[in-house]
Motif scaffolding. Structure first.
Motif, mmCIF file in Angstrom:
data_model
loop_
_atom_site.group_PDB
_atom_site.id
_atom_site.type_symbol
_atom_site.label_atom_id
_atom_site.label_comp_id
_atom_site.label_asym_id
_atom_site.label_seq_id
_atom_site.Cartn_x
_atom_site.Cartn_y
_atom_site.Cartn_z
ATOM 1 N N LEU A 90 -7.147 8.576 -0.944
ATOM 2 C CA LEU A 90 -8.485 8.154 -1.363
ATOM 3 C C LEU A 90 -9.588 8.985 -0.711
ATOM 4 O O LEU A 90 -10.440 9.539 -1.422
ATOM 5 N N PRO A 91 -9.633 9.119 0.626
ATOM 6 C CA PRO A 91 -10.687 9.957 1.217
ATOM 7 C C PRO A 91 -10.570 11.432 0.848
ATOM 8 O O PRO A 91 -11.578 12.128 0.750
ATOM 9 N N SER A 298 -18.318 8.859 -5.514
ATOM 10 C CA SER A 298 -18.123 7.611 -6.260
ATOM 11 C C SER A 298 -17.263 7.823 -7.504
ATOM 12 O O SER A 298 -16.325 7.056 -7.759
ATOM 13 N N ILE A 299 -17.590 8.844 -8.298
ATOM 14 C CA ILE A 299 -16.851 9.079 -9.546
ATOM 15 C C ILE A 299 -15.398 9.444 -9.264
ATOM 16 O O ILE A 299 -14.477 8.906 -9.898
ATOM 17 N N SER A 305 -8.845 5.714 -8.744
ATOM 18 C CA SER A 305 -8.297 4.354 -8.620
ATOM 19 C C SER A 305 -8.005 3.759 -9.995
ATOM 20 O O SER A 305 -7.064 2.978 -10.160
ATOM 21 N N LEU A 306 -8.794 4.159 -11.005
ATOM 22 C CA LEU A 306 -8.615 3.665 -12.375
ATOM 23 C C LEU A 306 -7.290 4.146 -12.953
ATOM 24 O O LEU A 306 -6.581 3.398 -13.653
ATOM 25 N N VAL A 307 -6.943 5.411 -12.651
ATOM 26 C CA VAL A 307 -5.683 5.967 -13.178
ATOM 27 C C VAL A 307 -4.526 5.744 -12.207
ATOM 28 O O VAL A 307 -3.443 6.319 -12.379
ATOM 29 N N LYS A 308 -4.750 4.918 -11.186
ATOM 30 C CA LYS A 308 -3.720 4.519 -10.216
ATOM 31 C C LYS A 308 -3.258 5.667 -9.314
ATOM 32 O O LYS A 308 -2.192 5.587 -8.699
ATOM 33 N N SER A 317 -15.306 -2.506 -1.708
ATOM 34 C CA SER A 317 -15.793 -2.586 -3.084
ATOM 35 C C SER A 317 -16.379 -1.238 -3.508
ATOM 36 O O SER A 317 -16.697 -0.398 -2.675
ATOM 37 N N MET A 318 -16.551 -1.061 -4.818
ATOM 38 C CA MET A 318 -17.151 0.175 -5.310
ATOM 39 C C MET A 318 -18.604 0.288 -4.865
ATOM 40 O O MET A 318 -19.123 1.389 -4.662
ATOM 41 N N GLY A 319 -19.275 -0.856 -4.705
ATOM 42 C CA GLY A 319 -20.651 -0.828 -4.200
ATOM 43 C C GLY A 319 -20.708 -0.214 -2.806
ATOM 44 O O GLY A 319 -21.626 0.551 -2.486
ATOM 45 N N GLN A 320 -19.703 -0.536 -1.982
ATOM 46 C CA GLN A 320 -19.647 0.030 -0.633
ATOM 47 C C GLN A 320 -19.282 1.511 -0.675
ATOM 48 O O GLN A 320 -19.771 2.307 0.134
ATOM 49 N N ILE A 321 -18.444 1.904 -1.637
ATOM 50 C CA ILE A 321 -18.097 3.318 -1.809
ATOM 51 C C ILE A 321 -19.346 4.120 -2.177
ATOM 52 O O ILE A 321 -19.590 5.215 -1.651
#
Length: 386
Positions: A90-91, A298-299, A305-308, A317-321
Protein backbone atom coordinates in the motif's frame (compact mmCIF):
# COMPACT_ATOMS: atom_id res chain seq x y z
CA UNK A 1 -1.42 -2.99 15.92
CA UNK A 2 1.49 -1.97 18.16
CA UNK A 3 4.36 0.29 17.26
CA UNK A 4 7.82 -1.23 17.62
CA UNK A 5 10.11 0.59 20.05
CA UNK A 6 12.47 1.69 17.27
CA UNK A 7 9.63 2.94 15.06
CA UNK A 8 8.14 4.82 18.02
CA UNK A 9 11.55 6.40 18.70
CA UNK A 10 11.88 7.34 15.03
CA UNK A 11 8.37 8.83 14.91
CA UNK A 12 8.87 10.98 17.99
CA UNK A 13 12.33 12.22 17.00
CA UNK A 14 11.11 13.12 13.51
CA UNK A 15 8.01 14.97 14.71
CA UNK A 16 10.08 16.95 17.24
CA UNK A 17 12.60 17.74 14.51
CA UNK A 18 9.77 19.06 12.35
CA UNK A 19 8.81 21.57 15.02
CA UNK A 20 12.45 22.69 15.29
CA UNK A 21 12.61 22.97 11.49
CA UNK A 22 9.57 25.23 11.50
CA UNK A 23 11.25 27.55 13.98
CA UNK A 24 14.53 27.60 12.04
CA UNK A 25 12.71 28.39 8.81
CA UNK A 26 10.93 31.36 10.36
CA UNK A 27 14.19 32.65 11.89
CA UNK A 28 16.07 32.27 8.61
CA UNK A 29 13.40 34.06 6.55
CA UNK A 30 13.20 36.91 9.07
CA UNK A 31 17.00 37.39 9.17
CA UNK A 32 17.28 37.21 5.36
CA UNK A 33 14.76 40.05 5.03
CA UNK A 34 15.90 42.20 7.96
CA UNK A 35 18.53 44.87 8.57
CA UNK A 36 21.01 41.98 9.17
CA UNK A 37 20.34 40.60 5.69
CA UNK A 38 23.84 41.29 4.32
CA UNK A 39 25.67 39.77 7.31
CA UNK A 40 23.39 36.73 7.40
CA UNK A 41 23.72 35.93 3.70
CA UNK A 42 27.47 36.60 3.81
CA UNK A 43 27.83 34.10 6.66
CA UNK A 44 26.48 31.22 4.57
CA UNK A 45 28.61 32.35 1.63
CA UNK A 46 31.81 32.35 3.75
CA UNK A 47 34.35 30.05 2.09
CA UNK A 48 36.24 27.28 3.84
CA UNK A 49 38.61 25.15 1.74
CA UNK A 50 37.33 26.71 -1.49
CA UNK A 51 33.68 25.97 -0.73
CA UNK A 52 30.98 28.07 0.95
CA UNK A 53 29.46 27.01 4.25
CA UNK A 54 26.14 26.34 2.52
CA UNK A 55 27.96 24.04 0.07
CA UNK A 56 29.51 22.07 2.94
CA UNK A 57 26.07 21.76 4.53
CA UNK A 58 24.46 20.51 1.30
CA UNK A 59 27.24 18.17 0.18
CA UNK A 60 28.72 17.20 3.54
CA UNK A 61 26.22 17.24 6.37
CA UNK A 62 23.41 16.06 4.12
CA UNK A 63 25.44 12.94 3.28
CA UNK A 64 25.04 12.02 6.96
CA UNK A 65 21.29 12.65 6.65
CA UNK A 66 21.16 10.28 3.67
CA UNK A 67 23.19 7.74 5.65
CA UNK A 68 20.44 7.76 8.26
CA UNK A 69 17.76 7.53 5.55
CA UNK A 70 19.57 4.49 4.14
CA UNK A 71 19.78 2.86 7.58
CA UNK A 72 16.05 3.52 8.17
CA UNK A 73 15.16 2.10 4.79
CA UNK A 74 17.33 -0.97 5.35
CA UNK A 75 15.65 -1.65 8.69
CA UNK A 76 12.15 -1.16 7.28
CA UNK A 77 12.89 -3.60 4.44
CA UNK A 78 14.50 -6.29 6.63
CA UNK A 79 12.39 -6.33 9.79
CA UNK A 80 10.17 -3.23 9.78
CA UNK A 81 6.98 -1.99 8.20
CA UNK A 82 8.14 -2.91 4.67
CA UNK A 83 9.38 -6.39 5.54
CA UNK A 84 6.38 -8.24 4.07
CA UNK A 85 4.70 -7.72 0.71
CA UNK A 86 1.31 -7.29 2.36
CA UNK A 87 2.55 -4.48 4.62
CA UNK A 88 4.70 -2.78 2.01
CA UNK A 89 2.42 -2.78 -1.03
CA UNK A 90 0.00 0.00 0.00
CA UNK A 91 2.63 2.66 0.88
CA UNK A 92 4.76 1.60 -2.11
CA UNK A 93 1.86 2.03 -4.55
CA UNK A 94 0.79 5.28 -2.85
CA UNK A 95 4.35 6.63 -2.99
CA UNK A 96 4.56 5.81 -6.70
CA UNK A 97 1.43 7.87 -7.31
CA UNK A 98 2.82 10.60 -5.09
CA UNK A 99 5.97 10.81 -7.22
CA UNK A 100 4.70 10.23 -10.76
CA UNK A 101 1.70 12.57 -10.73
CA UNK A 102 3.53 15.65 -9.30
CA UNK A 103 6.47 15.14 -11.66
CA UNK A 104 4.08 14.77 -14.59
CA UNK A 105 2.22 17.96 -13.67
CA UNK A 106 5.43 19.98 -13.36
CA UNK A 107 6.64 18.57 -16.68
CA UNK A 108 3.35 19.54 -18.33
CA UNK A 109 3.82 23.17 -17.24
CA UNK A 110 7.54 23.33 -18.08
CA UNK A 111 8.15 21.03 -21.04
CA UNK A 112 10.62 22.60 -23.43
CA UNK A 113 11.51 25.48 -21.08
CA UNK A 114 14.72 26.19 -19.11
CA UNK A 115 12.94 25.01 -15.93
CA UNK A 116 12.02 21.57 -17.26
CA UNK A 117 14.74 20.06 -15.04
CA UNK A 118 12.65 20.99 -11.98
CA UNK A 119 10.23 18.08 -12.52
CA UNK A 120 11.82 16.22 -9.61
CA UNK A 121 11.19 19.06 -7.14
CA UNK A 122 7.55 18.26 -6.21
CA UNK A 123 8.20 14.49 -6.00
CA UNK A 124 9.61 14.45 -2.45
CA UNK A 125 8.02 14.41 1.01
CA UNK A 126 9.65 15.91 4.09
CA UNK A 127 9.38 13.20 6.78
CA UNK A 128 10.09 15.52 9.71
CA UNK A 129 7.56 18.19 8.74
CA UNK A 130 4.85 15.68 7.77
CA UNK A 131 5.14 13.76 11.05
CA UNK A 132 5.28 17.02 13.02
CA UNK A 133 1.91 18.07 11.59
CA UNK A 134 0.49 14.58 12.17
CA UNK A 135 1.63 14.70 15.80
CA UNK A 136 -0.49 17.82 16.38
CA UNK A 137 -3.59 15.61 16.08
CA UNK A 138 -2.61 13.71 19.23
CA UNK A 139 -3.92 10.26 20.12
CA UNK A 140 -6.78 10.38 17.61
CA UNK A 141 -4.37 9.32 14.88
CA UNK A 142 -4.59 5.54 14.29
CA UNK A 143 -1.35 3.60 14.42
CA UNK A 144 -1.83 2.39 10.84
CA UNK A 145 -1.90 6.00 9.61
CA UNK A 146 1.40 6.76 11.36
CA UNK A 147 2.95 3.70 9.75
CA UNK A 148 1.44 4.49 6.34
CA UNK A 149 2.71 8.08 6.28
CA UNK A 150 6.16 7.16 7.61
CA UNK A 151 6.61 4.30 5.14
CA UNK A 152 5.32 6.53 2.33
CA UNK A 153 7.84 9.25 3.20
CA UNK A 154 10.72 6.76 3.48
CA UNK A 155 9.88 5.33 0.04
CA UNK A 156 9.61 8.90 -1.26
CA UNK A 157 13.15 9.52 -0.01
CA UNK A 158 14.32 6.40 -1.84
CA UNK A 159 12.64 7.76 -4.96
CA UNK A 160 14.40 11.10 -4.47
CA UNK A 161 17.74 9.32 -4.11
CA UNK A 162 17.19 7.46 -7.39
CA UNK A 163 16.08 10.66 -9.12
CA UNK A 164 19.23 12.45 -7.91
CA UNK A 165 21.46 9.58 -9.05
CA UNK A 166 19.83 9.19 -12.47
CA UNK A 167 18.63 12.64 -13.55
CA UNK A 168 20.78 15.12 -11.63
CA UNK A 169 24.19 13.72 -12.42
CA UNK A 170 26.43 15.83 -14.66
CA UNK A 171 29.47 14.70 -16.60
CA UNK A 172 31.15 11.77 -14.90
CA UNK A 173 34.77 11.61 -13.75
CA UNK A 174 35.04 7.86 -14.23
CA UNK A 175 38.28 7.37 -12.30
CA UNK A 176 36.86 8.97 -9.15
CA UNK A 177 33.57 7.10 -9.56
CA UNK A 178 35.33 3.75 -9.94
CA UNK A 179 37.48 4.45 -6.86
CA UNK A 180 34.34 5.30 -4.86
CA UNK A 181 32.63 2.11 -6.03
CA UNK A 182 35.81 0.16 -5.31
CA UNK A 183 35.75 1.42 -1.71
CA UNK A 184 32.08 0.42 -1.53
CA UNK A 185 33.03 -3.06 -2.74
CA UNK A 186 35.70 -3.34 -0.03
CA UNK A 187 33.14 -2.36 2.61
CA UNK A 188 30.77 -5.05 1.31
CA UNK A 189 33.59 -7.59 1.62
CA UNK A 190 34.15 -6.48 5.24
CA UNK A 191 30.42 -6.95 5.80
CA UNK A 192 30.51 -10.48 4.39
CA UNK A 193 33.59 -11.20 6.52
CA UNK A 194 31.44 -10.30 9.55
CA UNK A 195 33.59 -7.32 10.59
CA UNK A 196 31.35 -5.54 13.11
CA UNK A 197 33.64 -2.68 14.20
CA UNK A 198 32.24 0.63 12.93
CA UNK A 199 35.60 2.39 12.47
CA UNK A 200 36.65 0.80 9.13
CA UNK A 201 33.18 1.47 7.71
CA UNK A 202 33.21 5.13 8.79
CA UNK A 203 36.76 5.66 7.46
CA UNK A 204 35.81 3.93 4.22
CA UNK A 205 32.63 5.99 4.05
CA UNK A 206 34.61 9.25 4.27
CA UNK A 207 36.97 8.09 1.50
CA UNK A 208 34.00 7.01 -0.64
CA UNK A 209 32.28 10.37 -0.03
CA UNK A 210 35.42 12.28 -1.11
CA UNK A 211 35.74 10.47 -4.41
CA UNK A 212 31.99 10.54 -5.01
CA UNK A 213 32.09 14.32 -4.44
CA UNK A 214 34.58 14.61 -7.33
CA UNK A 215 32.92 12.02 -9.57
CA UNK A 216 30.00 14.03 -10.94
CA UNK A 217 27.44 12.02 -8.92
CA UNK A 218 26.12 13.90 -5.93
CA UNK A 219 28.16 13.12 -2.82
CA UNK A 220 25.09 12.35 -0.69
CA UNK A 221 24.68 9.08 -2.62
CA UNK A 222 27.77 7.87 -0.71
CA UNK A 223 25.74 8.09 2.49
CA UNK A 224 23.11 5.69 1.14
CA UNK A 225 25.72 3.24 -0.16
CA UNK A 226 27.50 3.27 3.19
CA UNK A 227 24.22 2.47 4.96
CA UNK A 228 23.79 -0.73 2.97
CA UNK A 229 27.43 -1.74 3.51
CA UNK A 230 27.18 -1.54 7.30
CA UNK A 231 26.34 -4.94 8.87
CA UNK A 232 22.67 -5.30 9.81
CA UNK A 233 22.87 -8.72 11.45
CA UNK A 234 19.59 -9.60 13.11
CA UNK A 235 18.80 -5.93 13.70
CA UNK A 236 18.86 -6.10 17.50
CA UNK A 237 20.29 -3.44 19.80
CA UNK A 238 23.77 -4.93 19.55
CA UNK A 239 23.91 -4.87 15.75
CA UNK A 240 26.28 -2.40 14.08
CA UNK A 241 23.48 -0.89 12.00
CA UNK A 242 21.24 -0.32 15.02
CA UNK A 243 24.02 1.29 17.07
CA UNK A 244 24.86 3.81 14.32
CA UNK A 245 21.22 4.46 13.46
CA UNK A 246 20.32 5.10 17.09
CA UNK A 247 23.33 7.38 17.52
CA UNK A 248 22.53 9.45 14.42
CA UNK A 249 18.84 10.08 15.16
CA UNK A 250 19.21 13.13 17.36
CA UNK A 251 22.23 14.79 15.66
CA UNK A 252 20.42 14.57 12.32
CA UNK A 253 17.04 15.63 13.68
CA UNK A 254 18.23 18.47 15.91
CA UNK A 255 21.41 19.68 14.22
CA UNK A 256 21.87 18.67 10.58
CA UNK A 257 18.33 19.29 9.34
CA UNK A 258 17.92 22.57 11.27
CA UNK A 259 21.28 23.81 9.90
CA UNK A 260 20.13 22.80 6.41
CA UNK A 261 16.92 24.78 6.93
CA UNK A 262 18.84 27.85 8.12
CA UNK A 263 21.25 27.69 5.19
CA UNK A 264 18.68 27.07 2.47
CA UNK A 265 15.73 29.20 3.50
CA UNK A 266 17.84 32.35 3.66
CA UNK A 267 15.72 33.71 0.82
CA UNK A 268 15.53 37.45 0.23
CA UNK A 269 12.07 38.28 -1.03
CA UNK A 270 12.27 40.67 -4.00
CA UNK A 271 9.71 43.45 -4.34
CA UNK A 272 7.92 41.59 -7.15
CA UNK A 273 8.14 38.10 -5.66
CA UNK A 274 4.36 37.62 -5.90
CA UNK A 275 4.58 37.99 -9.71
CA UNK A 276 7.02 35.07 -9.87
CA UNK A 277 4.31 32.77 -8.48
CA UNK A 278 2.58 32.67 -11.86
CA UNK A 279 5.68 31.62 -13.80
CA UNK A 280 5.68 28.11 -15.26
CA UNK A 281 8.17 26.69 -12.76
CA UNK A 282 6.29 28.09 -9.77
CA UNK A 283 2.96 26.80 -11.07
CA UNK A 284 4.50 23.39 -11.72
CA UNK A 285 5.89 23.14 -8.18
CA UNK A 286 2.71 24.45 -6.54
CA UNK A 287 0.33 22.26 -8.54
CA UNK A 288 2.69 19.30 -8.12
CA UNK A 289 2.92 19.57 -4.31
CA UNK A 290 -0.53 20.89 -3.45
CA UNK A 291 -2.60 19.01 -6.06
CA UNK A 292 -0.42 16.28 -7.53
CA UNK A 293 0.77 14.77 -4.25
CA UNK A 294 -2.64 14.19 -2.62
CA UNK A 295 -4.18 13.28 -5.98
CA UNK A 296 -1.51 10.71 -6.84
CA UNK A 297 -1.39 9.19 -3.36
CA UNK A 298 -5.20 8.99 -3.04
CA UNK A 299 -5.99 7.69 -6.54
CA UNK A 300 -3.24 5.07 -6.54
CA UNK A 301 -4.31 3.92 -3.04
CA UNK A 302 -8.00 3.78 -3.93
CA UNK A 303 -7.62 2.06 -7.30
CA UNK A 304 -5.12 -0.49 -5.98
CA UNK A 305 -7.46 -1.38 -3.09
CA UNK A 306 -10.44 -1.49 -5.50
CA UNK A 307 -8.73 -4.09 -7.70
CA UNK A 308 -7.57 -6.00 -4.58
CA UNK A 309 -3.89 -5.32 -5.24
CA UNK A 310 -3.64 -3.71 -1.79
CA UNK A 311 -5.86 -3.59 1.28
CA UNK A 312 -6.60 -0.62 3.50
CA UNK A 313 -6.12 -1.40 7.22
CA UNK A 314 -9.43 -1.68 9.08
CA UNK A 315 -8.77 1.46 11.14
CA UNK A 316 -7.86 3.56 8.08
CA UNK A 317 -10.39 5.40 5.88
CA UNK A 318 -9.99 6.97 2.45
CA UNK A 319 -10.63 10.36 4.07
CA UNK A 320 -7.53 9.80 6.20
CA UNK A 321 -5.55 8.68 3.12
CA UNK A 322 -6.50 11.93 1.36
CA UNK A 323 -5.42 13.94 4.42
CA UNK A 324 -2.13 12.04 4.54
CA UNK A 325 -1.75 12.76 0.83
CA UNK A 326 -1.79 16.48 1.55
CA UNK A 327 0.84 15.99 4.25
CA UNK A 328 2.85 14.25 1.54
CA UNK A 329 2.75 17.60 -0.26
CA UNK A 330 5.05 19.07 2.38
CA UNK A 331 8.19 18.94 0.26
CA UNK A 332 10.47 21.36 2.10
CA UNK A 333 13.88 19.74 2.84
CA UNK A 334 14.00 17.27 -0.03
CA UNK A 335 12.30 19.61 -2.53
CA UNK A 336 14.76 22.40 -1.72
CA UNK A 337 17.63 19.93 -1.96
CA UNK A 338 16.55 18.82 -5.45
CA UNK A 339 16.08 22.49 -6.43
CA UNK A 340 19.78 23.10 -5.73
CA UNK A 341 20.65 20.23 -8.06
CA UNK A 342 18.16 21.14 -10.78
CA UNK A 343 19.06 24.80 -11.26
CA UNK A 344 22.17 26.97 -11.42
CA UNK A 345 20.32 30.23 -12.08
CA UNK A 346 19.84 32.13 -8.75
CA UNK A 347 16.47 33.48 -9.90
CA UNK A 348 15.05 29.99 -10.44
CA UNK A 349 16.48 28.75 -7.13
CA UNK A 350 15.02 31.65 -5.15
CA UNK A 351 11.67 31.40 -6.95
CA UNK A 352 11.51 27.65 -6.31
CA UNK A 353 12.32 27.98 -2.61
CA UNK A 354 9.57 30.56 -2.13
CA UNK A 355 6.90 28.46 -3.80
CA UNK A 356 8.08 25.29 -2.01
CA UNK A 357 7.62 27.04 1.33
CA UNK A 358 4.18 28.39 0.40
CA UNK A 359 3.02 25.08 -1.08
CA UNK A 360 4.27 23.11 1.93
CA UNK A 361 2.50 25.45 4.37
CA UNK A 362 -0.79 25.21 2.45
CA UNK A 363 -0.53 21.45 1.98
CA UNK A 364 0.26 20.96 5.68
CA UNK A 365 -2.63 23.21 6.75
CA UNK A 366 -5.19 21.51 4.52
CA UNK A 367 -3.86 18.08 5.49
CA UNK A 368 -4.24 18.90 9.18
CA UNK A 369 -7.83 20.12 8.72
CA UNK A 370 -8.86 17.10 6.63
CA UNK A 371 -7.22 14.61 8.98
CA UNK A 372 -8.77 16.30 12.00
CA UNK A 373 -12.22 15.92 10.46
CA UNK A 374 -11.57 12.38 9.18
CA UNK A 375 -10.27 11.19 12.56
CA UNK A 376 -13.26 12.73 14.35
CA UNK A 377 -15.68 11.14 11.88
CA UNK A 378 -13.97 7.78 12.29
CA UNK A 379 -14.12 8.05 16.11
CA UNK A 380 -17.82 9.06 16.02
CA UNK A 381 -18.65 6.14 13.72
CA UNK A 382 -16.85 3.68 16.01
CA UNK A 383 -18.58 5.09 19.11
CA UNK A 384 -22.00 4.75 17.48
CA UNK A 385 -21.35 1.05 16.89
CA UNK A 386 -20.47 0.39 20.55
Amino acid sequence: MKLTALFDDFFHSEKSSGLVLMGCTVVSLVLANSVWQHEYLAFWDYHVFDHSLSHWVNDGLMAIFFLLVGLELEREVYIGELSTLRQALLPVVAAMGGMLVPAGLHFAFNHGTPTQAGAGIPMATDIAFALAVLSLLGNRVPVSLKIFLTALAVIDDLGAILVIAIFYTGSLAWTNLLIALGVFGILLILNRAKVRNLIPYLVGGIVMWYFMLHSGIHATIAGVLLAFAIPFGNGDEKSTSYILQHFLHKPVAFFILPVFALANTAVTLPADWIHSLVEANSLGIFVGLFVGKPLGISIFSYVSSLVKLTRLPDDLSMGQIIGAGFLGGIGFTMSIFITLLAFDEPHFISESKIVILLSSILAGGVGFILLNRACRAKSSAEESLT
